[in-house]
Design an enzyme around this catalytic site. Structure first.
Site, PDB file in Angstrom:
ATOM      1  N   ARG A  70      10.607   3.962  -1.152  1.00 23.03           N
ATOM      2  CA  ARG A  70       9.594   3.559   0.076  1.00 23.03           C
ATOM      3  C   ARG A  70      10.238   3.907   1.394  1.00 23.03           C
ATOM      4  NH1 ARG A  70       5.975  -1.044  -1.993  1.00 23.03           N
ATOM      5  NH2 ARG A  70       5.506  -1.283  -0.094  1.00 23.03           N
ATOM      6  N   TYR A 110       8.846   5.469   4.509  1.00 25.60           N
ATOM      7  CA  TYR A 110       7.819   5.024   5.300  1.00 25.60           C
ATOM      8  C   TYR A 110       8.745   4.015   6.069  1.00 25.60           C
ATOM      9  CZ  TYR A 110       3.669   2.311   6.900  1.00 25.60           C
ATOM     10  OH  TYR A 110       2.979   1.999   7.650  1.00 25.60           O
ATOM     11  N   ASN A 128      -0.314  -6.721   6.122  1.00 28.67           N
ATOM     12  CA  ASN A 128      -1.513  -6.263   5.273  1.00 28.67           C
ATOM     13  C   ASN A 128      -2.712  -6.203   5.948  1.00 28.67           C
ATOM     14  OD1 ASN A 128      -0.726  -4.797   2.980  1.00 28.67           O
ATOM     15  ND2 ASN A 128      -0.952  -6.758   1.751  1.00 28.67           N
ATOM     16  N   ASN A 173      -8.200  -1.739  -4.125  1.00 33.07           N
ATOM     17  CA  ASN A 173      -8.016  -1.506  -5.850  1.00 33.07           C
ATOM     18  C   ASN A 173      -8.981  -2.522  -6.406  1.00 33.07           C
ATOM     19  OD1 ASN A 173      -6.251   0.529  -5.399  1.00 33.07           O
ATOM     20  ND2 ASN A 173      -4.538  -0.517  -6.260  1.00 33.07           N
ATOM     21  N   GLY A 225       1.954 -11.174 -11.347  1.00 32.49           N
ATOM     22  CA  GLY A 225       0.937 -11.678 -10.405  1.00 32.49           C
ATOM     23  C   GLY A 225       1.202 -12.830  -9.608  1.00 32.49           C
ATOM     24  N   THR A 282       3.247 -12.492  -3.606  1.00 40.46           N
ATOM     25  CA  THR A 282       2.148 -13.152  -2.579  1.00 40.46           C
ATOM     26  C   THR A 282       2.118 -11.793  -1.746  1.00 40.46           C
ATOM     27  OG1 THR A 282       3.826 -14.044  -1.094  1.00 40.46           O
ATOM     28  CG2 THR A 282       3.000 -15.632  -2.926  1.00 40.46           C
ATOM     29  N   ASP A 300       9.286  -2.881  -4.610  1.00 40.57           N
ATOM     30  CA  ASP A 300       7.900  -3.575  -4.245  1.00 40.57           C
ATOM     31  C   ASP A 300       8.446  -4.981  -3.954  1.00 40.57           C
ATOM     32  OD1 ASP A 300       5.115  -3.305  -4.076  1.00 40.57           O
ATOM     33  OD2 ASP A 300       4.935  -4.884  -5.523  1.00 40.57           O
TER      34      ASP A 300
END
Lengths: 323, 323
Positions: free
Chosen positions: A143, A146, A175, A191, A208, A211, A272
């Protein structure tokens, strides 16, 4: 005012063009369509106060004869699949692209506005993240093309401010979602909506429990407009502090769609971030700004546009059995 | 081998040129003398295997007709007074300068070597720092023009490696000292030696309890040469893990000079790291490398050259009462 905006055909860029034209300003949009979309230019192409220049701002921005009040640098691939597909172009638009934009602002005595990102915080060790947090970024991971490009963009913006006296603004965008995101954006809201509308299971990375905060585009645009009117040079977070786990997001999407959805789990991508949430005290204090659009409302508005786009794209698709 | 080295007139660069010529290689040195010194080019100008090109690598590197085996990018202001005086040139040599060097390596099918820095760790929260530590850097503070430029340089080096298959090396250089450092380098060993020889008190920032590690130049050069022979693409720390507080360093300088020295305290500069120490396990394992020169020995060798340079500069000074 006359505003030159790089990345005008991008998701955020196109909403800014819309707002600025609505407020009576003139806009020169610049984009090379690496991740921006010609359809976003087409929205304004007949507007008398809009002009479009197709150019790669990393290589240079064509000289402008007219005076400029603002140069706003929003050009960059911004979603992981896009910047990982174009790592060197992403690095260049952060370095050379930012510098060309700064030089243009300097030459015109214009103000300069940098779109930075919450990615400068990386995988943060502090929650929520205030602007004073220095971040936790892998300088050479997948990453980094970026994250480091945007950190560099902030550094060079502050160098032009300190060294050349350019009147600068820096926002860190968290986001953001809304109408006109690319279908292949690769981020979770896009998505989920597209998978749901195609009747597929929603892909959840990891368990999942990571957050995200989701800001509706109109809130971001409002924050940007307010900061333009405020002489403040340090970075300002613009994001929605309401945190949702991926599994909670699935539930809101189900609610908005009005039907249950399947999910499938996949492995977490490298680097991530586990969690990211803006501390927006600075924006609140400085601009009296806070997000106004709740996730379920924003999702409804986005879903409406995505549905419309799918209908259009199906109508345009050639029939498999032509008459 | 034929080696193109940017920053050849710098402190580290000039020692590399010396070593490579000694080993029988051909060297093309490139420097714009922003912080490099013409005297360091003059050392080799009559050597049959040395050629010098005066150029700003941020603007481009003149095309080379001959084949190249290595492109080594060492050009950059590296001391805080220099990079803070030239923040934009420092940012550019990290971005455009690195990219031009990478493109040259790619065009020649040459290997690429990046001189990165312990400054990518910023003001670290982990001690000592292994290469896996992501660092703690202010992305827009006064030092960011250097720190972020080098982090960007690492990111684009890895992008060329991953995306274009360039055979790359990255080192992170910790504090290094030795003969031929600039007298106005601004870092502590140079300051101390010059202040001591001028009979002045030594300036200690803060209370002098912050620590530094000091690597003698010959140790660094040996580590670089070993890494050139090792196909390893992740960053490798090269530094001396022996930690000294500023007050301990004062005592070693006193010992080497053989006389007591006065000190004066000044306020700590903004973002000055409190502590930085390399974890050199990777270099040890990969290259069988560890520093061999103790601080008092390295300081003696450095002092010898600094004294000689002071004598020369006094001899060259025009007499105040010419005959």
């Amino acid at each position: 005012m006359r505003i030159l905006l790089t990345g005008s055909a991008g998701f955020v860029g196109s909403h800014l063009v819309e707002r600025f034209l609505h407020e009576g300003h003139s806009v020169i949009g610049v984009d090379n369509y690496l991740s921006g979309q010609p359809a976003n230019t087409a929205l304004f192409e007949h507007h008398p106060r809009f002009r479009f220049v197709q150019a790669d701002v990393s290589l240079g921005i064509p000289a402008q004869q007219e005076p400029l009040d603002w140069v706003m640098h929003f050009a960059s691939p911004a979603s992981p699949p896009h910047y990982q597909q174009h790592p060197i172009a992403t690095l260049m638009v952060g370095a050379q692209g930012t510098q060309h934009s700064l030089e243009l602002a300097r030459a015109h005595g214009a103000r300069f506005f940098l779109a930075s990102t919450s990615e400068v915080y990386g995988d943060p060790l502090v929650h929520p993240q205030p602007e004073s947090y220095w971040g936790h970024v892998n300088p050479n991971g997948l990453r980094s093309c970026y994250d480091e490009a945007k950190r560099y963009a902030e550094a060079i913006t502050m160098a032009y401010h300190r060294h050349h006296g350019v009147d600068t603004r820096i926002i860190r965008i968290f986001n953001t979602y809304g109408p006109r995101m690319r279908a292949d954006d690769g981020r979770v809201i896009t998505n989920f909506l597209h998978q749901a509308l195609r009747g597929e299971a929603l892909t959840v990375y990891g368990d999942g429990s990571q957050t995200r905060s989701f800001q509706y585009i109109d809130d971001l645009v409002e924050g940007i407009v307010r900061l333009m009117g405020t002489p403040y040079h340090e970075p300002v977070n613009l994001g929605n502090p309401d945190e949702f786990t991926m599994l909670e997001l699935v539930r809101v999407v189900q609610e908005v769609l009005g039907r249950p959805l399947q999910i499938i789990h996949e492995a977490m991508p490298q680097d991530d971030p586990r969690q990211r949430q803006p501390d927006i005290s600075r924006a609140l204090e400085l601009l009296g700004w806070r997000p106004a659009v709740a996730l379920r409302d924003g999702l409804r508005l986005t879903l409406e546009q995505v549905r419309g786009a799918q209908v259009i794209s199906q109508e345009r698709r050639p029939s498999p059995h032509p008459a």
